[in-house]
Scaffold this active site. Sequence first.
Site: not given
Ligand SMILES: Cc1ncc(COP(=O)(O)O)c(C=O)c1O
Length: 387
Positions: A40, A138, A167, A223, A267, A314-316
């Site tokens: 993600k 959550r 989770h 995961r 700045y 700065c921004m850039d």
């Molecule tokens: C539902 C879920 N599973 C797994 C992960 C992976 O977690 P990590 O990057 O701590 O291994 C995340 C990341 O936030 C997550 O939201």
Amino acid sequence: MYQPSESSSTSASVDLTALAQNVAHVRRLAPRADVLAVVKANAYGHGAVEITRALQQLAVHRFGVATVDEGVELRRSGIQDAIVVLGATMPAQFPDLVAHWLTPVLYRTDLVSAFAAAVETDTAPYPIHIKVETGMGRLGVEPRELPELISRSELRGPLRLEGLMTHLADADNQDAGQTEEQLARFQLVLNQLQERRLAIPLIHVANSAGIIKYPTSLHSLVRPGIMLYGYHTLSNDTQAPELQPILTWKTTIAHVHTISRGSSVSYNRTFIASRPTRVAVLPVGYADGYNRLLSNRGQVLIGGQRVPVIGRVCMDMTMVDVTDVHGVQVGNEAILIGQQETERITAADLAAWQQTIPYEILCAIGSRVPRRYRPLISPADTAAQTN
Ligand SMILES: Cc1ncc(COP(=O)(O)O)c(C=O)c1O
């Protein structure tokens, strides 16, 4: 989408061979589990499509994204493996999700019938995962809601319960209390399912910290996210594998000038020179993800030495003090994250300077920064090269 050019003076290079080594650590720690790689947020800033393709070459065939759009991006790039949408999905997004054969994680009981209604009978049985709330506070159905939920006819009709997950909220903390409670609550849920002889192929709990520290969090699927990219946030005394940060972020000095004692930089004049000072100007700023909190606090590597950021980011542009580095010139390389000679700056260092976590540092590297990829070299190729 904005496409930075190849000639950009700031870039991030991603080492796919280091990614392979981190994947090997996941497999060593969770030898019986299948891997769902969390890609993600643009693979935590590393480039979702390229990272996913590299992981496919490493025999990873399940991917986790946060949003339907992230899943669609992977599908549009030709990725046909399982993609699980781990984040919150609204019923209005279900048709899109189904059209791209993404797997939802349903986290409320009413979403099961809403999703079943969105599934065409000719695509059935459509795999879904259900998330159980065990202490993250959550998303997730409460354990007490599960017996009714799993007896729903939709799960024998258009839907197929492929996965059950929870989770962990606190697995990177030294104190194991919360994690052990969560694992115990989830185990009770699994015991109930076993009593009903309900077999769910994919049971998944462990994120990176779980994989590294909690063998009891390992089920049929893990995961990992941050550990694939070479980081963890466990305390130093935890027995953790030698992960390799896979991203190097560098830029090129655009200008060098000397200011006199008493002159200021950037700045709001937050840096006043206490001596004649050589200032190198870096063409990178907070619009690239180099956070403004690094003003007068961050360091970069130039000529194999750590040099301090001076004045406001700065921004850039960002200015650094190179008075103590011999022979600095326009065009020299400056490392923001990575190694130069014997010195190294990691995303964890930037995180410490900004009081955040390496996750945020990596995700924040902006779309102006082109990602370049050092290809996967198999162990056999590496051996051949060194012979
Ligand atoms: C539902 C879920 N599973 C797994 C992960 C992976 O977690 P990590 O990057 O701590 O291994 C995340 C990341 O936030 C997550 O939201």
